[in-house]
Design a protein around this motif. Structure first.
Motif, PDB file in Angstrom:
ATOM      1  N   GLU A  36       2.030   6.332 -10.284  1.00 31.59           N
ATOM      2  CA  GLU A  36       2.240   5.672  -8.998  1.00 31.59           C
ATOM      3  C   GLU A  36       1.129   5.946  -7.975  1.00 31.59           C
ATOM      4  O   GLU A  36       0.636   5.001  -7.338  1.00 31.59           O
ATOM      5  N   PRO A  37       0.680   7.197  -7.804  1.00 28.54           N
ATOM      6  CA  PRO A  37      -0.380   7.431  -6.815  1.00 28.54           C
ATOM      7  C   PRO A  37      -1.650   6.650  -7.132  1.00 28.54           C
ATOM      8  O   PRO A  37      -2.314   6.141  -6.219  1.00 28.54           O
ATOM      9  N   ASP A  38      -1.987   6.540  -8.412  1.00 28.41           N
ATOM     10  CA  ASP A  38      -3.186   5.792  -8.798  1.00 28.41           C
ATOM     11  C   ASP A  38      -3.038   4.312  -8.473  1.00 28.41           C
ATOM     12  O   ASP A  38      -3.996   3.655  -8.055  1.00 28.41           O
ATOM     13  N   MET A  39      -1.839   3.770  -8.700  1.00 26.80           N
ATOM     14  CA  MET A  39      -1.627   2.345  -8.452  1.00 26.80           C
ATOM     15  C   MET A  39      -1.621   2.040  -6.949  1.00 26.80           C
ATOM     16  O   MET A  39      -2.146   1.010  -6.523  1.00 26.80           O
ATOM     17  N   ILE A  40      -1.053   2.942  -6.165  1.00 25.16           N
ATOM     18  CA  ILE A  40      -1.084   2.745  -4.709  1.00 25.16           C
ATOM     19  C   ILE A  40      -2.520   2.801  -4.208  1.00 25.16           C
ATOM     20  O   ILE A  40      -2.935   1.986  -3.362  1.00 25.16           O
ATOM     21  N   LEU A  68       7.194  -0.063  -6.107  1.00 26.76           N
ATOM     22  CA  LEU A  68       5.812   0.417  -5.977  1.00 26.76           C
ATOM     23  C   LEU A  68       5.095  -0.314  -4.841  1.00 26.76           C
ATOM     24  O   LEU A  68       4.454   0.323  -3.986  1.00 26.76           O
ATOM     25  N   LEU A  69       5.202  -1.639  -4.821  1.00 28.14           N
ATOM     26  CA  LEU A  69       4.561  -2.418  -3.753  1.00 28.14           C
ATOM     27  C   LEU A  69       5.124  -2.027  -2.394  1.00 28.14           C
ATOM     28  O   LEU A  69       4.380  -1.929  -1.412  1.00 28.14           O
ATOM     29  N   GLY A  70       6.434  -1.790  -2.344  1.00 24.68           N
ATOM     30  CA  GLY A  70       7.047  -1.381  -1.086  1.00 24.68           C
ATOM     31  C   GLY A  70       6.435  -0.095  -0.543  1.00 24.68           C
ATOM     32  O   GLY A  70       6.163   0.025   0.655  1.00 24.68           O
ATOM     33  N   LYS A  71       6.217   0.857  -1.439  1.00 23.71           N
ATOM     34  CA  LYS A  71       5.597   2.121  -1.011  1.00 23.71           C
ATOM     35  C   LYS A  71       4.156   1.904  -0.566  1.00 23.71           C
ATOM     36  O   LYS A  71       3.699   2.472   0.425  1.00 23.71           O
ATOM     37  N   ALA A  72       3.437   1.047  -1.306  1.00 20.15           N
ATOM     38  CA  ALA A  72       2.027   0.805  -0.973  1.00 20.15           C
ATOM     39  C   ALA A  72       1.875   0.085   0.370  1.00 20.15           C
ATOM     40  O   ALA A  72       0.867   0.263   1.060  1.00 20.15           O
ATOM     41  N   LEU A  73       2.882  -0.713   0.727  1.00 25.32           N
ATOM     42  CA  LEU A  73       2.772  -1.529   1.939  1.00 25.32           C
ATOM     43  C   LEU A  73       3.431  -0.894   3.151  1.00 25.32           C
ATOM     44  O   LEU A  73       3.484  -1.506   4.221  1.00 25.32           O
ATOM     45  N   SER A  74       3.936   0.319   2.996  1.00 20.02           N
ATOM     46  CA  SER A  74       4.553   0.998   4.143  1.00 20.02           C
ATOM     47  C   SER A  74       3.465   1.497   5.100  1.00 20.02           C
ATOM     48  O   SER A  74       2.290   1.523   4.767  1.00 20.02           O
ATOM     49  N   GLY A  75       3.888   1.864   6.286  1.00 21.89           N
ATOM     50  CA  GLY A  75       2.940   2.436   7.243  1.00 21.89           C
ATOM     51  C   GLY A  75       1.979   1.431   7.838  1.00 21.89           C
ATOM     52  O   GLY A  75       0.809   1.744   8.076  1.00 21.89           O
ATOM     53  N   GLY A  76       2.447   0.209   8.053  1.00 22.38           N
ATOM     54  CA  GLY A  76       1.610  -0.774   8.745  1.00 22.38           C
ATOM     55  C   GLY A  76       0.719  -1.624   7.863  1.00 22.38           C
ATOM     56  O   GLY A  76      -0.053  -2.437   8.371  1.00 22.38           O
ATOM     57  N   VAL A  77       0.794  -1.448   6.554  1.00 23.42           N
ATOM     58  CA  VAL A  77      -0.064  -2.208   5.644  1.00 23.42           C
ATOM     59  C   VAL A  77       0.467  -3.624   5.416  1.00 23.42           C
ATOM     60  O   VAL A  77      -0.293  -4.547   5.138  1.00 23.42           O
ATOM     61  N   ARG A  78       1.775  -3.812   5.568  1.00 22.40           N
ATOM     62  CA  ARG A  78       2.398  -5.106   5.270  1.00 22.40           C
ATOM     63  C   ARG A  78       1.698  -6.268   5.969  1.00 22.40           C
ATOM     64  O   ARG A  78       1.506  -7.346   5.395  1.00 22.40           O
ATOM     65  N   ASP A  79       1.301  -6.089   7.208  1.00 21.63           N
ATOM     66  CA  ASP A  79       0.720  -7.182   7.992  1.00 21.63           C
ATOM     67  C   ASP A  79      -0.653  -7.608   7.499  1.00 21.63           C
ATOM     68  O   ASP A  79      -1.178  -8.643   7.923  1.00 21.63           O
ATOM     69  N   LYS A  80      -1.230  -6.836   6.596  1.00 22.92           N
ATOM     70  CA  LYS A  80      -2.577  -7.155   6.102  1.00 22.92           C
ATOM     71  C   LYS A  80      -2.560  -8.028   4.855  1.00 22.92           C
ATOM     72  O   LYS A  80      -3.626  -8.439   4.385  1.00 22.92           O
ATOM     73  N   LYS A 114      14.842  -5.822  -0.057  1.00 24.39           N
ATOM     74  CA  LYS A 114      15.207  -4.404   0.085  1.00 24.39           C
ATOM     75  C   LYS A 114      14.234  -3.505  -0.651  1.00 24.39           C
ATOM     76  O   LYS A 114      13.785  -2.479  -0.127  1.00 24.39           O
ATOM     77  N   ARG A 115      13.925  -3.869  -1.886  1.00 30.32           N
ATOM     78  CA  ARG A 115      13.019  -3.022  -2.675  1.00 30.32           C
ATOM     79  C   ARG A 115      11.611  -3.000  -2.089  1.00 30.32           C
ATOM     80  O   ARG A 115      10.938  -1.970  -2.116  1.00 30.32           O
ATOM     81  N   LEU A 116      11.183  -4.136  -1.580  1.00 30.89           N
ATOM     82  CA  LEU A 116       9.844  -4.213  -0.989  1.00 30.89           C
ATOM     83  C   LEU A 116       9.803  -3.597   0.408  1.00 30.89           C
ATOM     84  O   LEU A 116       8.718  -3.319   0.921  1.00 30.89           O
ATOM     85  N   GLY A 117      10.973  -3.422   1.001  1.00 32.85           N
ATOM     86  CA  GLY A 117      11.032  -2.838   2.334  1.00 32.85           C
ATOM     87  C   GLY A 117      10.468  -3.744   3.409  1.00 32.85           C
ATOM     88  O   GLY A 117       9.854  -3.291   4.374  1.00 32.85           O
ATOM     89  N   VAL A 118      10.697  -5.065   3.254  1.00 28.55           N
ATOM     90  CA  VAL A 118      10.145  -6.036   4.194  1.00 28.55           C
ATOM     91  C   VAL A 118      11.252  -6.955   4.697  1.00 28.55           C
ATOM     92  O   VAL A 118      12.294  -7.112   4.062  1.00 28.55           O
TER      93      VAL A 118
END
Length: 343
Positions: A36-40, A68-80, A114-118
């Motif tokens: 997971e860390p490598d994919m993020i 996995l995508l949900g974790k990668a897009l957390s912290g303000g990344v979603r808008d990009k 829900k899974r994507l957190g969006v």
């Protein structure tokens, strides 16, 4: 590196990077899930490189790729990013079953959020067409989800030309995702022209022939036993022996062009038109970096003709999917609306 080109996908206003990133192989079907860390890190690298069109599905895992995508897009990344997911296949009794009735459509899409957190996804595709449910019924529920702000644009995948037309009459379809590459060209006859007539964007999945156009015939020997490609007809010995000549010819032209075979194969897809967005998948940053360089490979009409001469629609031996994936997996039709009786 030059900034990533942007493109309009479809006619409803969605704008994406001219090349996307298919995320399936990070979690499913191509061997064990990757760390997971490598994919993020890879996803963040893609976004920083300008590849902002990310493709996932609830089927991948199932569910783990969306998480996995949900974790990668957390912290303000979603808008990009422009985030695309898919629904339409569920696991039942250890089998994959295509489903498109309204209750399932809604539950699947809300589960993805829900899974994507969006709060919403930019593009929601029906991954395969339910041949028991009129497409008007499925798209009707997606239209409601748009009205509720849960999805922004609607897509289809592996739909026939007539299904695309019927769907588009209910609500504009923004994109059709289909397998399109130098060794998968059956869509050029009817489906691509239909999309263009209706102003629908084209998203090409497996533009590198599931790795074949990157590595040739030998790579199949090194795949783990749980890799789905091991069971695909085109990778069986009797077909692979024939098909490998396509890769050899692509390699020869790539050497003359001073690029890799995968860059040449991707460049061919890019040269199909400014309404086409390929979404090659990878799990390695170095391969990702190679793939985005395909955007700067320019092909002359003569080179395009040469490529197509040895990769014509009938040049490849073997179906795209095993026979266990019946007709519902490829360019499918649905019954007429008049036949529908709500469950």
């Amino acid at each position: 590196m030059a900034s990533m080109r942007r493109m309009k996908l479809g006619s409803q206003g969605l704008e994406v990077s001219a090349q996307g990133l298919g995320c399936m192989g990070m979690s499913a079907f191509y061997g064990s899930p990757k760390p997971e860390p490598d994919m993020i890190k890879l996803i963040h690298h893609a976004i920083d490189s300008g590849v902002t069109f990310l493709d996932t599905a609830d089927l991948y895992g199932p569910h783990t790729n969306e998480i996995l995508l949900g974790k990668a897009l957390s912290g303000g990344v979603r808008d990009k990013v422009e985030l695309a997911t898919k629904f339409g296949i569920r696991f039942a009794d250890n089998k994959m079953e295509v489903q498109g009735d309204p209750a399932y459509v809604r539950a699947a899409c809300e589960g993805s959020l829900k899974r994507l957190g969006v709060a919403s996804v930019d593009l929601c595709y029906q991954i395969r067409i339910d041949t028991r449910v009129p497409i008007e019924v499925t798209v009707g529920e997606l239209k409601k989800l748009i009205e509720e702000g849960k999805i922004k644009y609607i897509g289809l995948s592996e739909a026939s030309a007539s299904t695309i037309r019927r769907a588009h009459a209910v609500h504009p379809i923004t994109a059709v995702q289909l397998e399109w590459s130098l060794w998968s060209r059956d869509v050029e006859e009817e489906i691509i022209p239909t999309c263009r007539e209706l102003g629908i964007g084209i998203v090409a999945y497996s533009p590198l022939g599931r790795g074949f156009l990157s590595s040739g015939a030998n790579f199949i020997e090194n795949l783990p036993n749980d890799d789905a490609r091991k069971n695909m007809p085109r990778f069986q010995a009797e077909n692979l022996e024939h098909n490998k000549t396509i890769f050899e010819r692509v390699s020869d032209l790539a050497a003359r062009k001073g690029c890799t075979p995968s860059q040449l194969a991707l460049a061919w897809v890019h040269h199909q038109g400014n309404d086409v967005c390929p979404i090659p998948g990878t799990t390695k940053i170095e391969n990702f970096n190679q793939n985005i360089k395909a955007l700067s490979v320019k092909l002359t009409p003569e080179e395009m003709a040469e490529l197509e001469s040895f990769a014509s629609a009938d040049a490849v031996k073997g179906d795209r999917y095993p026979t266990s994936c019946n007709s519902t997996w490829m360019n499918s039709d649905t019954p007429p609306l008049s036949s529908w009786k709500a469950i």
